[in-house]
Each structure stands twice: as structure tokens, then as C-alpha cells.
Write an enzyme that holds these catalytic residues in place. Structure first.
Site, short mmCIF file in Angstrom:
data_model
loop_
_atom_site.label_atom_id
_atom_site.label_comp_id
_atom_site.label_asym_id
_atom_site.label_seq_id
_atom_site.Cartn_x
_atom_site.Cartn_y
_atom_site.Cartn_z
N ASN A 298 -5.09 -1.08 -2.59
CA ASN A 298 -4.35 -1.79 -3.63
C ASN A 298 -4.64 -3.29 -3.55
O ASN A 298 -4.82 -3.85 -2.47
CB ASN A 298 -2.84 -1.50 -3.58
N ILE A 299 -4.70 -3.90 -4.72
CA ILE A 299 -5.02 -5.32 -4.83
C ILE A 299 -3.97 -5.95 -5.74
O ILE A 299 -3.88 -5.58 -6.93
CB ILE A 299 -6.43 -5.51 -5.43
N GLU A 300 -3.17 -6.84 -5.19
CA GLU A 300 -2.05 -7.41 -5.96
C GLU A 300 -2.38 -8.79 -6.53
O GLU A 300 -3.37 -9.42 -6.14
CB GLU A 300 -0.81 -7.49 -5.06
N CYS B 81 -1.72 5.98 -12.37
CA CYS B 81 -2.89 6.56 -11.69
C CYS B 81 -3.05 8.03 -12.04
O CYS B 81 -4.18 8.51 -12.19
CB CYS B 81 -2.78 6.35 -10.19
N GLU C 219 -5.72 3.99 -5.76
CA GLU C 219 -6.37 5.12 -6.43
C GLU C 219 -7.26 4.65 -7.58
O GLU C 219 -8.40 5.08 -7.74
CB GLU C 219 -5.32 6.09 -7.00
N CYS D 246 1.20 6.88 -8.48
CA CYS D 246 2.10 6.46 -9.57
C CYS D 246 1.67 7.13 -10.88
O CYS D 246 0.59 7.72 -10.98
CB CYS D 246 2.10 4.95 -9.71
N1 THU Z 1 0.51 1.42 -4.97
C1 THU Z 1 -0.70 2.04 -4.81
O1 THU Z 1 -1.71 1.40 -4.52
N2 THU Z 1 -0.76 3.39 -4.99
C2 THU Z 1 0.32 4.19 -5.17
O2 THU Z 1 0.17 5.39 -5.25
C3 THU Z 1 1.65 3.60 -5.30
C4 THU Z 1 1.71 2.11 -5.34
C5 THU Z 1 0.58 -0.03 -4.71
C6 THU Z 1 0.83 -0.91 -5.89
C7 THU Z 1 1.44 -2.13 -5.22
O3 THU Z 1 0.41 -2.95 -4.72
C8 THU Z 1 2.19 -1.55 -4.03
O4 THU Z 1 1.65 -0.27 -3.80
C9 THU Z 1 3.69 -1.45 -4.23
O5 THU Z 1 4.00 -0.82 -5.41
#
Ligand code: THU
Length: 124
Positions: free
Chosen positions: A39-41, A85, A52, A82
Site C-alpha cells: 500500500n502507498i498512501e 480492490c 492489491e 477492500c
Molecule cells: N489497505 C490495503 O492496502 N489493502 C487492503 O486490503 C485493505 C486496506 C491499505 C489502504 C491504506 O493504506 C491502509 O491499508 C489502511 O486502510
């Protein structure tokens, strides 16, 4: 399980200073290549990309369009994908696409059809 090990390894690259929730994913193509993602915020939140989708977009951008399975590992024992995804998965994957959620001790196995029943389709 090799795919889960790769997801756990990919989690190390997570850029998640806002949620502090790290996620890694490993996507297996039908021709047996593995694409990983984390994940990249973003400080403005909405551009955030889940692990994903990072894996899917890396693979698709390199010409892959057929997938067998994905393994997902987050900071909780079982991190489920989520809704966004799941929708992306449904764009490229069959109903029997396998989704593994878990950690280095145990995992659970689902199909895309189980996690996204009655998905939107313009032809149905
Ligand atoms: N996130 C994912 O990368 N995949 C998931 O299946 C659920 C959520 C990430 C998004 C965000 O960076 C962090 O988790 C919190 O929601």
C-alpha cells in the site's frame, strides 16, 4: 506458502505513515509470474493505493491480463481486500480466482465469487 511469503516480504515496502497499517500482496499470473505490491498512501488520502491494486497495476502495465491467485498480508491476522480492490479483481479475474488472506502461520482461501457475489456487469 510461497505466494504468502512474497506478500509478507512486499509488506516491508509499505508507505503508510498516515494509517500505520502495512499491507503486502503477491499476485500470480496464469503463466506463473509473481507481481508484488504494497500500500502507498498520500497526505491527501484519496490517492492512496492498496497493496492489491499496486500488484494488479504493475502486472497489467507489463502486459499481463490473466491471473490465478493473490495472497494478501496486513497488520491484522487476516486482512481482507477492500471493495474497490475486489471490483478491480472482477475486471480481470474469473469467478474461481483464488484469494489467500493470512500471515506466516496460517491463511484462509476464498474465491473471488465468494468475496464479491452479484458483481456489477453491464451484460447481466
Ligand atoms: N489497505 C490495503 O492496502 N489493502 C487492503 O486490503 C485493505 C486496506 C491499505 C489502504 C491504506 O493504506 C491502509 O491499508 C489502511 O486502510
Amino acid at each position: 506458502m510461497e505466494l504468502m511469503d512474497k506478500a509478507i516480504e512486499a509488506k516491508k515496502n509499505s508507505y503508510s505513515p498516515y494509517s500505520n497499517f502495512k499491507v503486502g500482496a503477491a499476485l500470480l499470473t496464469k503463466d506463473n509470474k509473481i507481481y508484488t505490491g504494497c500500500n502507498i498512501e498520500s497526505v491527501s488520502y484519496t490517492p492512496t493505493c492498496c497493496a492489491e491494486r499496486t500488484a494488479f497495476f504493475k502486472a497489467i502495465s507489463e502486459g499481463k491480463k490473466e491471473f490465478k491467485a493473490i495472497a494478501i498480508s496486513g497488520d491484522t491476522p487476516f486482512c481482507y481486500p477492500c471493495g474497490v480492490c475486489r471490483q478491480v479483481m472482477s475486471e480481470f479475474c474469473d469467478d474461481d480466482f483464488k484469494i489467500y488472506v493470512g500471515n506466516n502461520k496460517e491463511y484462509k482461501e476464498y474465491t473471488l465469487k465468494e468475496l464479491l457475489p452479484y458483481s456489477f456487469d453491464m451484460e447481466k
